[in-house]
Motif scaffolding. Structure first.
Motif, PDB file in Angstrom:
ATOM      1  N   THR A   1      50.927  28.403  36.205  1.00  0.00           N
ATOM      2  CA  THR A   1      49.804  28.568  35.246  1.00  0.00           C
ATOM      3  C   THR A   1      49.709  28.137  34.497  1.00  0.00           C
ATOM      4  O   THR A   1      50.318  27.290  34.273  1.00  0.00           O
ATOM      5  CB  THR A   1      49.520  30.250  35.324  1.00  0.00           C
ATOM      6  OG1 THR A   1      48.476  30.957  34.426  1.00  0.00           O
ATOM      7  CG2 THR A   1      51.418  30.685  34.451  1.00  0.00           C
TER       8      THR A   1
ATOM      9  N   GLN B   1      44.800  42.563  29.058  1.00  0.00           N
ATOM     10  CA  GLN B   1      44.046  41.485  29.442  1.00  0.00           C
ATOM     11  C   GLN B   1      44.171  41.406  30.851  1.00  0.00           C
ATOM     12  O   GLN B   1      45.615  41.339  31.263  1.00  0.00           O
ATOM     13  CB  GLN B   1      44.629  40.423  28.259  1.00  0.00           C
ATOM     14  CG  GLN B   1      44.206  41.125  26.997  1.00  0.00           C
ATOM     15  CD  GLN B   1      44.173  39.666  25.784  1.00  0.00           C
ATOM     16  OE1 GLN B   1      45.532  39.139  25.412  1.00  0.00           O
ATOM     17  NE2 GLN B   1      43.722  39.060  25.078  1.00  0.00           N
ATOM     18  N   THR B   2      43.692  40.125  31.443  1.00  0.00           N
ATOM     19  CA  THR B   2      43.563  39.281  32.366  1.00  0.00           C
ATOM     20  C   THR B   2      44.568  37.916  32.570  1.00  0.00           C
ATOM     21  O   THR B   2      44.220  37.330  31.711  1.00  0.00           O
ATOM     22  CB  THR B   2      42.377  39.573  33.147  1.00  0.00           C
ATOM     23  OG1 THR B   2      41.614  38.661  32.637  1.00  0.00           O
ATOM     24  CG2 THR B   2      42.327  40.663  33.825  1.00  0.00           C
ATOM     25  N   ILE B   3      45.252  37.046  33.235  1.00  0.00           N
ATOM     26  CA  ILE B   3      45.729  36.107  32.912  1.00  0.00           C
ATOM     27  C   ILE B   3      45.738  35.426  34.631  1.00  0.00           C
ATOM     28  O   ILE B   3      45.802  35.865  36.467  1.00  0.00           O
ATOM     29  CB  ILE B   3      47.264  36.021  33.141  1.00  0.00           C
ATOM     30  CG1 ILE B   3      48.590  34.837  32.870  1.00  0.00           C
ATOM     31  CG2 ILE B   3      48.188  37.121  34.241  1.00  0.00           C
ATOM     32  CD1 ILE B   3      49.231  34.360  32.354  1.00  0.00           C
ATOM     33  N   HIS B   4      45.049  34.327  35.312  1.00  0.00           N
ATOM     34  CA  HIS B   4      44.733  33.420  36.116  1.00  0.00           C
ATOM     35  C   HIS B   4      45.941  32.612  37.126  1.00  0.00           C
ATOM     36  O   HIS B   4      46.611  32.216  35.312  1.00  0.00           O
ATOM     37  CB  HIS B   4      44.045  32.405  36.163  1.00  0.00           C
ATOM     38  CG  HIS B   4      42.264  33.506  35.867  1.00  0.00           C
ATOM     39  ND1 HIS B   4      41.120  34.353  36.350  1.00  0.00           N
ATOM     40  CD2 HIS B   4      42.269  33.924  34.377  1.00  0.00           C
ATOM     41  CE1 HIS B   4      40.594  35.097  35.859  1.00  0.00           C
ATOM     42  NE2 HIS B   4      40.817  34.258  34.887  1.00  0.00           N
TER      43      HIS B   4
ATOM     44  N   TRP C   1      49.354  31.189  40.296  1.00  0.00           N
ATOM     45  CA  TRP C   1      48.678  30.727  41.712  1.00  0.00           C
ATOM     46  C   TRP C   1      50.036  31.137  42.210  1.00  0.00           C
ATOM     47  O   TRP C   1      50.952  30.428  41.413  1.00  0.00           O
ATOM     48  CB  TRP C   1      48.836  29.190  42.457  1.00  0.00           C
ATOM     49  CG  TRP C   1      46.817  28.629  42.284  1.00  0.00           C
ATOM     50  CD1 TRP C   1      46.287  28.909  42.417  1.00  0.00           C
ATOM     51  CD2 TRP C   1      46.632  28.912  40.217  1.00  0.00           C
ATOM     52  NE1 TRP C   1      45.113  28.071  41.953  1.00  0.00           N
ATOM     53  CE2 TRP C   1      45.269  28.033  41.140  1.00  0.00           C
ATOM     54  CE3 TRP C   1      47.290  27.972  39.028  1.00  0.00           C
ATOM     55  CZ2 TRP C   1      44.443  27.663  39.886  1.00  0.00           C
ATOM     56  CZ3 TRP C   1      45.775  27.670  37.994  1.00  0.00           C
ATOM     57  CH2 TRP C   1      44.574  27.629  39.067  1.00  0.00           C
TER      58      TRP C   1
ATOM     59  N   PRO D   1      45.982  32.124  45.001  1.00  0.00           N
ATOM     60  CA  PRO D   1      45.849  32.722  43.684  1.00  0.00           C
ATOM     61  C   PRO D   1      44.663  33.549  43.286  1.00  0.00           C
ATOM     62  O   PRO D   1      45.206  34.693  44.420  1.00  0.00           O
ATOM     63  CB  PRO D   1      44.304  31.680  43.347  1.00  0.00           C
ATOM     64  CG  PRO D   1      43.493  31.415  45.289  1.00  0.00           C
ATOM     65  CD  PRO D   1      44.673  31.565  46.133  1.00  0.00           C
TER      66      PRO D   1
ATOM     67  N   THR E   1      44.559  36.654  40.161  1.00  0.00           N
ATOM     68  CA  THR E   1      44.124  37.166  39.359  1.00  0.00           C
ATOM     69  C   THR E   1      44.960  38.600  38.498  1.00  0.00           C
ATOM     70  O   THR E   1      44.468  39.687  39.261  1.00  0.00           O
ATOM     71  CB  THR E   1      42.255  37.636  38.851  1.00  0.00           C
ATOM     72  OG1 THR E   1      42.190  36.390  39.095  1.00  0.00           O
ATOM     73  CG2 THR E   1      42.220  37.795  37.494  1.00  0.00           C
TER      74      THR E   1
ATOM     75  N   ARG F   1      46.124  41.481  36.262  1.00  0.00           N
ATOM     76  CA  ARG F   1      46.090  42.583  34.645  1.00  0.00           C
ATOM     77  C   ARG F   1      47.429  42.818  34.311  1.00  0.00           C
ATOM     78  O   ARG F   1      48.350  43.415  34.600  1.00  0.00           O
ATOM     79  CB  ARG F   1      45.078  44.022  35.413  1.00  0.00           C
ATOM     80  CG  ARG F   1      45.013  44.751  34.100  1.00  0.00           C
ATOM     81  CD  ARG F   1      44.382  46.119  33.949  1.00  0.00           C
ATOM     82  NE  ARG F   1      44.419  46.142  34.968  1.00  0.00           N
ATOM     83  CZ  ARG F   1      45.686  47.112  34.632  1.00  0.00           C
ATOM     84  NH1 ARG F   1      45.882  47.352  33.784  1.00  0.00           N
ATOM     85  NH2 ARG F   1      46.226  48.489  35.701  1.00  0.00           N
TER      86      ARG F   1
END
Length: 787
Positions: free
Chosen positions: A549, A607-610, A612, A618, A620, A622
Motif C-alpha cells: 500500500t 475510513q477505508t484503505i486500499h 494489495w 486487491p 478495500t 474499513r
C-alpha cells in the motif's frame, strides 16, 4: 611532462607506496561490493531446472505494475506468487497445469512439496521404480519411501494416508531442484485448487499469452524464474541488495576518506619540494599539472590492481553470504561481461579520488609567492582551509537537520539501517573534515597535565600539533572515520534491536504460552482447531504476512508516494490474547472486510484503505481500530483469511495450569491415528513454550542474523580503515627523519626521541578517539530520542 612525472615517480616510489596500497585496497573494496550488488540485481544467472523440458511457462505476473504520478511504469513484487485466474485457464484448453503446495512425508525434509503427476514431465522426472499414480490415494516420491509402503502425508495443512507406487528422479547430471511428491492431477487439484503455472501445448499459444494483461510468459533462461523458491530467492536478493547498498555506502565512504587522506599526506610531505619549484620560477599551474600527472599514473596503477583484487573478492564475498544464509545457496558472481560496469565504476572512482586529493593538496603549496616558499615549506599554516571548514560545517549541519527531522517527524525511519548510516557518515565525516580545527584544543587539554613539570614531552607534542594540525589530522582521520562509523552503526543497530525486542515482548505480553511449529511449514489448521477447542483456553492464532500500500502522509502537503511499498502485517482469528494497545475503536469486530492500523497512518475509525494482499489480491478494507505503533512490529492487523497461502505461525495462549496441561496433551497426541503398518509422524511437529522464552528465542535468532550482517557491513570497513591508519602513520613517521635527527643533535637520546614520537601519536589517537566518540554519541542520542 609525462616523462618528468614518470621519472619523479621512479625516484620517489617509497613515498607513494602507502597511498598506492591504500588506493588499491580501496578500489578492491568498492569493486567487490559493486560486483556482488550487480549480481544480486540481475536476473538469475543459472539454467532452468524445474521447467527445463518445458518450451515455455505461463504464470501470473508476480509484480504489481502501476504508473507513478509522473507516468513512469513501476513494478513492485508481491510476497507470494499469484495464482492464474479462471479466465486465463479457460484460454488454454489442454495445457498442462502445475500446482505447488507443501506435502511432507514422515522423516522427510521440511521443504518437501507436492505436484500433480503431469508436472513431472516439465523437468523431466523419470520413474526409477514402480509406476505412475492412478488413484487418489497413490503417490510417487523422489526419495524417502519405497514402493508398496503406506505412509501418512501432511499435504496443504491436512493429513492423509497414501500408498507409494513409484519413485522418480530428476535428469541425470543436474542438481535436485526440490524434494517432490507427485499425486494424481485430480488429487493435487483437491489439495491445492490454485494453479501456479501452466505449460502451453505449443509456442503459438505461448505467444498469444504474452498479450494477456497480468500474465508473463517465460522462455529460454528466464524459465529459471519459475523454479521452486524463485520468488523467495528474488525477495532474499532484494533484501540483500538493500543491505549491500548500505554496506557498500559505508565501505566506499571509508575507502574514499582513507585514500584521500593518504594521498593528501603524501603531497603535504613534499611541501619543500613544491616550494622549491615555485622559487625556481615554476607557475602554480605547472606545479599542479606536474603533480596531477603523477596522481593520474598512481591512480591508474592502483585502480587496476584494485579491480584485479575485486574480481577475486566478489565471488569470495558471494560464497560467504550464501554459506551464511544471507543469499540463496546458488548465488555467485559470474565473471562475465556483466562485470564490466561495476569494475569501470570502481576504476573511475579510484582515479578521481587520487587526482582530486593530490590536486587539492598541491594547490595550497603551489599558490604561495616565491619569496615565502621556503618559509611555507618549513612551517605550515595553522588550522584548515576555508573550503574544508565550510564543507565540514555543511556536513555537520545536514546531519543535524536530518537527525532532528528523524527525531521529530519520522521516528520510524530511525530503525532503517540506511538512514542510520547516512546520519553517521554526515556527522562523523563532518567531524573528520574539521579535525585540523578540533585537534589542537583537544591535544592542549590532554597535554595540560603533562606540561606541569613532567618533562618536555607534553610541550613538544602540543606545539607540534598546533603548528602542523593538517598533517596531524591526516594521520588520525582514518582512525576517526573507522571508530566513529563503527560505534555509530553498531550502537544504532543495537538500539533498533532493543526497540524491536520490546515490541515483540509487548505483542505476546498477555500470553502465558505460545504454540510454535518446529519447521517453516506452519501450524496445521486441524491442530489450530483442536487447541481452540480446549476448555478454559483463550487463544489468538497469528499469521505473519505483508501487504502493499502507499505510505501514509506525514503532513497535509505530503505528495503521494510514487509506488506502493510493502508493510509488515499480521492476520489473527481473535484478539483475545494480543498485546496491542487500542486507541480508537475495537478489535472485537475484526474480519476479512476490516483492518486495524497503527497511529502513523493518520486514519480514523470508519475510513477505508486500499491495499494489495500478499498474493496480489486487491482489497478495500474499513478501518475498525487504531492502535499504538510498536517499532519493528506489524503496521496492520488483518482478518483471519487475509494472509494468502501462509499457514499460521504461532498461537498465543492464556490458560490456567489444567488448561495448559490439556494443550500440551493435544500437541503431543497425533493429529490422526496411524493404522498398523503405516509410516506416520513419530515426533510432534509443534511445540509449546512459555511466552517469555519464545520472545527471547526469536530475539536471539534475530540478533544472530544481525551479527552476521554487521560482520560484512562493519568488518570490511573497519579492517580497511585500520590498515589505512597504520599506513598513514607509517608514512608520516617516515617523513620526520630530519626532525628526529635534530632532536638527537641537541642531546636527546634515541630512546627519548622515539618516546616523543610515540607520545605524540598516542595523544593524537586519544584526541581522534574522543572526537569519534562524540560524533557517534550525537547520532545515538538523536536516534534514542526518536524511538
Amino acid at each position: 611532462m609525462l616523462s618528468v612525472a614518470a621519472a619523479g615517480l621512479r625516484t620517489r616510489w617509497a613515498s607513494f607506496a602507502g597511498p598506492l596500497a591504500a588506493l588499491a585496497l580501496g578500489v578492491a573494496v568498492i569493486a567487490t561490493m559493486a560486483l556482488v550488488l550487480g549480481a544480486a540485481s540481475d536476473d538469475p544467472h543459472r539454467l532452468p531446472r524445474r521447467f527445463a523440458a518445458a518450451p515455455a511457462v505461463v504464470q501470473a505476473d508476480p509484480n504489481l505494475r502501476l504508473r507513478d504520478r509522473y507516468g513512469t511504469p513501476t513494478a513492485v513484487p508481491f510476497a507470494e506468487q499469484p495464482a492464474l485466474s479462471a479466465a486465463v485457464l479457460a484460454r488454454f484448453p489442454g495445457a498442462a497445469l502445475d500446482r505447488t503446495f507443501p506435502a511432507r512425508l514422515p522423516g522427510g525434509p521440511a521443504d518437501q512439496v507436492g505436484h500433480g503427476w503431469s508436472s513431472a514431465a516439465f523437468a523431466p522426472y523419470t520413474l526409477t521404480s514402480g509406476r505412475a499414480p492412478t488413484r487418489p490415494d497413490e503417490l510417487v516420491t523422489s526419495g524417502g519411501a519405497r514402493p508398496g509402503q503406506r505412509v501418512m502425508v501432511r499435504a496443504a495443512g491436512r493429513d492423509g494416508l497414501y500408498t507409494v507406487v513409484g519413485t522418480a528422479r530428476p535428469p541425470s547430471g543436474t542438481t535436485q531442484v526440490e524434494h517432490a511428491v507427485f499425486f494424481t492431477d485430480a488429487e493435487a487439484a483437491r489439495l491445492s485448487p490454485p494453479v501456479d503455472a501452466l505449460v502451453p501445448t505449443d509456442r503459438a499459444s505461448a505467444r498469444r499469452a504474452a498479450d494477456i494483461p497480468g500474465v508473463r510468459v517465460l522462455t529460454g533462461r528466464d524459465r529459471a524464474l519459475a523454479d521452486p523458491g524463485a520468488l523467495r530467492d528474488r525477495a532474499d536478493l532484494t533484501s540483500l541488495t538493500s543491505f549491500l547498498g548500505v554496506a557498500a555506502l559505508l565501505s566506499a565512504s571509508v575507502s574514499l576518506y582513507v585514500t584521500a587522506g593518504a594521498f593528501g599526506l603524501a603531497v603535504a610531505r613534499r611541501r619543500r619540494e613544491l616550494a622549491l619549484l615555485r622559487t625556481l620560477g615554476a607557475t602554480p599551474v605547472q606545479v599542479v599539472r606536474a603533480v596531477g600527472i603523477e596522481a593520474v599514473l598512481v591512480g591508474l596503477a592502483g585502480s587496476t590492481a584494485g579491480c584485479a583484487l575485486g574480481l577475486f573478492g566478489g565471488p569470495l564475498l558471494a560464497r560467504w553470504l550464501a554459506r551464511h544464509a544471507m543469499a540463496p545457496a546458488w548465488f555467485t558472481v559470474p565473471r562475465t561481461a556483466a562485470c564490466t560496469a561495476p569494475l569501470t565504476l570502481a576504476f573511475t572512482a579510484g582515479v578521481l579520488v587520487a587526482v582530486l586529493a593530490v590536486v587539492a593538496a598541491s594547490a595550497r603549496a603551489a599558490t604561495v609567492r616565491p619569496a615565502e616558499a621556503l618559509r611555507e615549506a618549513e612551517v605550515e599554516r595553522r588550522g584548515s582551509g576555508l573550503p574544508r571548514r565550510l564543507l565540514g560545517l555543511a556536513a555537520l549541519g545536514c546531519g543535524s537537520v536530518l537527525l532532528l527531522t528523524v527525531a521529530a517527524l519520522m521516528p520510524g525511519t530511525a530503525l532503517d539501517a540506511k538512514t542510520d548510516v547516512e546520519l553517521a557518515l554526515l556527522i562523523v565525516g563532518g567531524a573528520a573534515l574539521l579535525a585540523p580545527t578540533l585537534l589542537p584544543p583537544l591535544v592542549r587539554m590532554l597535554t595540560w597535565p603533562l606540561t606541569r613539570g613532567a618533562g618536555p614531552g607534553g610541550l613538544l607534542t602540543r606545539e607540534r600539533v598546533t603548528t602542523g594540525s593538517r598533517q596531524a589530522a591526516s594521520t588520525v582521520v582514518p582512525l576517526m572515520i573507522t571508530l566513529g562509523l563503527a560505534l555509530a552503526v553498531l550502537g544504532a543497530t543495537r538500539t533498533a534491536q532493543t526497540v524491536e525486542n520490546r515490541g515483540l515482548h509487548r505483542q505476546s505480553a498477555p500470553a502465558d504460552l505460545v504454540v510454535l511449529p518446529t519447521d517453516a511449514s506452519g501450524l496445521p489448521p486441524a491442530l489450530v482447531a483442536r487447541v481452540h477447542a480446549v476448555p478454559g483456553v483463550a487463544a489468538t492464532t497469528v499469521t505473519d504476512t505483508s501487504v502493499l500500500t502507499r505510505e501514509p502522509a506525514l503532513t497535509p502537503f505530503h505528495l503521494e508516494a510514487p509506488a506502493p511499498v510493502p508493510f509488515p502485517a499480521i492476520a489473527i482469528d481473535s484478539p483475545a490474547v494480543l498485546g496491542v494497545h487500542v486507541r480508537q475503536g475495537s478489535l472485537g469486530g475484526l474480519n476479512d472486510a476490516t483492518v486495524a492500523l497503527d497511529r502513523s497512518w493518520h486514519e480514523h475509525v470508519g475510513q477505508t484503505i486500499h491495499l494489495w494482499l500478499a498474493d496480489g489480491t486487491p482489497a478495500t478494507l474499513r478501518v475498525i481500530a487504531v492502535f499504538d505503533a510498536e517499532p519493528g512490529g506489524p503496521r496492520l492487523v488483518l482478518g483471519p483469511h487475509r494472509a494468502g497461502r501462509a499457514q499460521p505461525d504461532r498461537i498465543y495462549l492464556r490458560a490456567g495450569r489444567a488448561a495448559a496441561a490439556a494443550v500440551r496433551a493435544v500437541v503431543r497426541s497425533p493429529h490422526r491415528v496411524t493404522p498398523p503398518g503405516t509410516r506416520g509422524f513419530t515426533t510432534p511437529d509443534v511445540t509449546v513454550v512459555a511466552a517469555s522464552r519464545w520472545a527471547a528465542t526469536v530475539t536471539d535468532r534475530q540478533a544472530d542474523q544481525t551479527r552476521v550482517g554487521l560482520l560484512v557491513m562493519i568488518g570490511i570497513a573497519a579492517v580497511y580503515g585500520l590498515i589505512g591508519a597504520v599506513a598513514t602513520a607509517a608514512t608520516a613517521i617516515s617523513g620526520r627523519r630530519r626532525e628526529v635527527a635534530l632532536l638527537r643533535r641537541i642531546g636527546t637520546t634515541r630512546l627519548q626521541a622515539v618516546g616523543f614520537v610515540c607520545q605524540e601519536y598516542a595523544l593524537l589517537t586519544a584526541a581522534g578517539a574522543l572526537t569519534a566518540v562524540a560524533a557517534a554519541a550525537t547520532v545515538l542520542i538523536g536516534l534514542h530520542l526518536a524511538v
